[in-house]
Design an enzyme around this catalytic site. Structure first.
Site, PDB file in Angstrom:
ATOM      1  N   LYS A   1       1.058  -1.240   0.046  1.00 58.08           N
ATOM      2  CA  LYS A   1       0.059   0.184   0.032  1.00 58.08           C
ATOM      3  C   LYS A   1       0.601   1.046  -0.012  1.00 58.08           C
ATOM      4  CE  LYS A   1      -3.659  -1.954   2.900  1.00 58.08           C
ATOM      5  NZ  LYS A   1      -4.616  -1.781   1.406  1.00 58.08           N
TER       6      LYS A   1
ATOM      7  N   ARG B   1     -10.128 -11.901   0.659  1.00 53.46           N
ATOM      8  CA  ARG B   1     -10.850 -12.982   0.080  1.00 53.46           C
ATOM      9  C   ARG B   1     -10.459 -14.370  -0.452  1.00 53.46           C
ATOM     10  NH1 ARG B   1     -11.035  -9.621  -5.582  1.00 53.46           N
ATOM     11  NH2 ARG B   1     -11.056  -7.911  -3.885  1.00 53.46           N
TER      12      ARG B   1
HETATM   13  N1  BES Z   1      -8.584  -4.361   3.599  1.00 57.09           N
HETATM   14  C1  BES Z   1      -8.349  -3.770   2.032  1.00 57.09           C
HETATM   15  C2  BES Z   1      -9.143  -2.822   2.436  1.00 57.09           C
HETATM   16  C3  BES Z   1      -9.522  -1.687   2.441  1.00 57.09           C
HETATM   17  C4  BES Z   1      -9.669   0.065   2.097  1.00 57.09           C
HETATM   18  C5  BES Z   1     -10.194  -1.540   3.284  1.00 57.09           C
HETATM   19  C6  BES Z   1     -10.266   0.865   2.605  1.00 57.09           C
HETATM   20  C7  BES Z   1     -10.503  -0.484   4.407  1.00 57.09           C
HETATM   21  C8  BES Z   1     -10.347   0.935   4.165  1.00 57.09           C
HETATM   22  C9  BES Z   1      -8.262  -4.613   1.724  1.00 57.09           C
HETATM   23  O1  BES Z   1      -7.507  -5.559   1.769  1.00 57.09           O
HETATM   24  C10 BES Z   1      -7.567  -4.263   0.376  1.00 57.09           C
HETATM   25  O2  BES Z   1      -6.510  -3.672   0.194  1.00 57.09           O
HETATM   26  N2  BES Z   1      -8.557  -4.163  -0.959  1.00 57.09           N
HETATM   27  C11 BES Z   1      -7.958  -3.905  -2.106  1.00 57.09           C
HETATM   28  C12 BES Z   1      -7.951  -5.197  -2.920  1.00 57.09           C
HETATM   29  C13 BES Z   1      -8.034  -5.350  -4.270  1.00 57.09           C
HETATM   30  C14 BES Z   1      -6.109  -4.681  -4.435  1.00 57.09           C
HETATM   31  C15 BES Z   1      -8.343  -5.777  -5.527  1.00 57.09           C
HETATM   32  C16 BES Z   1      -8.508  -3.049  -2.590  1.00 57.09           C
HETATM   33  O3  BES Z   1      -9.886  -2.498  -2.046  1.00 57.09           O
HETATM   34  O4  BES Z   1      -7.598  -1.373  -3.036  1.00 57.09           O
HETATM   35 ZN    ZN Z   2      -5.662  -5.543   1.290  1.00 60.13          ZN
END
Ligand code: BES
Ligand code: ZN
Ligand code: ZN
Length: 473
Positions: free
Chosen positions: A252, A326
């Site tokens: 991230k 997931r």
């Molecule tokens: N935990 C995150 C989602 C999230 C984003 C929670 C913002 C709280 C606030 C999840 O694991 C994630 O990173 N999802 C990605 C998925 C993508 C890479 C397909 C996302 O939403 O960017």
């Molecule tokens: Zn994630």
């Protein structure tokens, strides 16, 4: 501490006034017209007997569950700001508006308004002393029962908030499991912790592949509250328990890292709801499943292009290591339906950034493949006052997670990401009635949107899961 009082002893009283009442003869003189009763406006006045009154405005709108909790929390927050630790609250208006169950909303308003996140330093939080009045002697028994019910629900919420607010370095996957086991000792809930070795033997490779990215090992907690032996229905509640989500090799950006410890809010919601159900002795069968892990970078952790197997038997192409939720939920959902044989399954997770862009911080995304189960949940969330919005599912979206090298892939095409994330999990539910809740927006607020929230974790999901399993009672 919340007690009943029919005599008037406190030096400070909270009154809730609509605009008409505020302008009426009883109050207008005392406030010199300075308090109009607008929603959430507040005003202090002193009467001839030197009793201080805190007036909180009810406005003109209809007073529902959300409003009761909000105005009560507002009153509590104003008193706390003034370092007042004791007061009495006149609940007669709320009883008139929505009957005896208003009491549990008042109680939640008090306890959520008083909530403070864990503080790592000298803590001098004092317990509030609250006296309720404005009811008849015949109502005492029912009100005491509602205080008990409301306190247990509020405890489920504040406990969930505490866990989500915990700094990640104080709350590793095994700490999460220990915390739940400890808390459930006080209930009829039986906890079973599945260790790393057992996960390996079972082939829980989604959870293992993500969780082995960290020196703090993954684990899987299954906890059973089976209080309705005459019923065949067993609800499986599966909550995402990522105690730290750095994104893994698909790291991230630093400005997206602030809330990464909150990625176990789905798991916390499941724990909080089952705790409250058990404390209130609700007759239901419910089993919680929380896959717990961190998502970090290690020499052996996942990279895009990897292919893994899963507990449910499907092979998975990894397209993005940040789509880890997931993967662990797929294993947990498979375990719930195949091994434990729950009759319906609901998963709840902080799963996608896309749901935040779509619905913001007040409304969570909902996807379901079963109208009856959906309608039960809709009744539940209407009773709780939480907001959800059902999203559509079509074949073209199912196609987006088809892989050329495996049975399924862990990412779609860069659009409708909330739906494709949900459909990935659905692929492991084996056709059982299924609901998916994406609480990435609602689990964490900064700043708070409602008066009964405070900055940080909200406890999202706890009350709706509670009412789903209690049939609205
Ligand atoms: N935990 C995150 C989602 C999230 C984003 C929670 C913002 C709280 C606030 C999840 O694991 C994630 O990173 N999802 C990605 C998925 C993508 C890479 C397909 C996302 O939403 O960017
Ligand atoms: Zn994630
Ligand atoms: Zn995540």
């Amino acid at each position: 501490m919340i007690k009943l009082e029919n005599k008037e002893s406190s030096r400070i009283k909270i009154y809730f006034l609509g605009m008409e009442e505020a302008a009426g003869p009883m109050w207008n003189g005392r406030t010199q017209g300075l308090f109009t009763g607008e929603y959430l406006n507040t005003f202090f006045t002193v009467d001839d007997n030197k009793v201080v009154s805190l007036l909180v405005g009810l406005g003109e709108a209809k007073i529902g569950i959300t409003e009761v909790k909000e105005v009560v929390s507002k009153g509590i927050k104003v008193l706390k700001e003034k370092k007042v630790g004791e007061c009495s609250i006149d609940i007669s208006d709320f009883l008139n508006i929505s009957g005896i169950t208003a009491v549990r909303e008042v109680v939640q308003g008090i306890l959520l308004g008083d909530y403070e996140p864990p503080f790592f330093g000298e803590n001098n939080k004092k317990e509030l002393e609250i006296y309720l009045n404005g009811f008849s002697q015949e109502q005492v028994f029912a009100i005491e029962k509602e205080i008990e019910i409301g306190s247990n629900i509020a405890k489920g919420i504040t406990w969930a908030r505490d866990m989500v607010n915990m700094p990640g370095n104080h709350f590793r996957p095994e700490d999460f499991a220990d915390e739940i086991k400890e808390m459930m000792k006080d209930t009829e809930v039986e906890c079973e912790q599945i260790s790393y070795e057992e996960l390996e033997n079972m082939g829980m490779n989604g959870l293992l592949a993500v969780g082995s990215s960290s020196e703090f090992p993954p684990c899987f907690l299954v906890f059973r509250y089976l209080a309705a032996p005459e019923s065949k229905e067993i609800t499986g509640l599966v909550g995402k328990g990522v105690t730290c989500d750095t994104g893994g090799y698909c790291l991230k950006p630093s400005n997206s890292m602030s809330g990464i410890r909150g990625d176990m809010a789905g798991g916390a919601a499941v724990a909080g709801a089952i705790y409250a159900l058990a404390k209130n002795h609700i007759k239901t069968n419910v089993i919680g499943f929380i896959p717990m892990c961190e998502n970090r970078i290690s020499p052996g952790s996942l990279v895009p292009g990897d292919v893994i197997s899963s507990y449910g038997g499907k092979s998975i192409e990894i397209c993005n290591t940040d789509a880890e939720g997931r993967l662990i939920l797929a294993d947990a959902v498979s375990y719930a339906v195949k091994k434990v044989k729950v009759t319906r399954v609901l998963d709840i997770a902080t799963l996608t950034g896309a749901v935040v862009n779509m619905l913001g911080f007040s409304t969570a995304g909902l996807i379901s493949d079963n109208q009856d189960f959906f309608e039960l949940f809709r009744n539940a969330y209407k009773t709780s006052g939480e907001r959800y919005w059902r999203l559509p599912v079509y074949e073209e979206q199912e196609k987006m997670i088809k892989s050329k090298v495996a049975d399924i892939k862990n990412m779609g095409e860069g659009h409708c990401g909330t739906i494709t994330a949900a459909l990935f999990i659905k692929a492991f539910a084996e056709g059982k009635p299924w609901i998916h809740l994406d609480i990435a927006g609602t689990a964490w607020v900064d700043p708070p949107l409602f008066e009964y929230q405070s900055k940080g974790a909200t406890g999202a999901g706890v009350t709706s899961l509670y009412y789903l399993c209690s049939d609205g009672k």
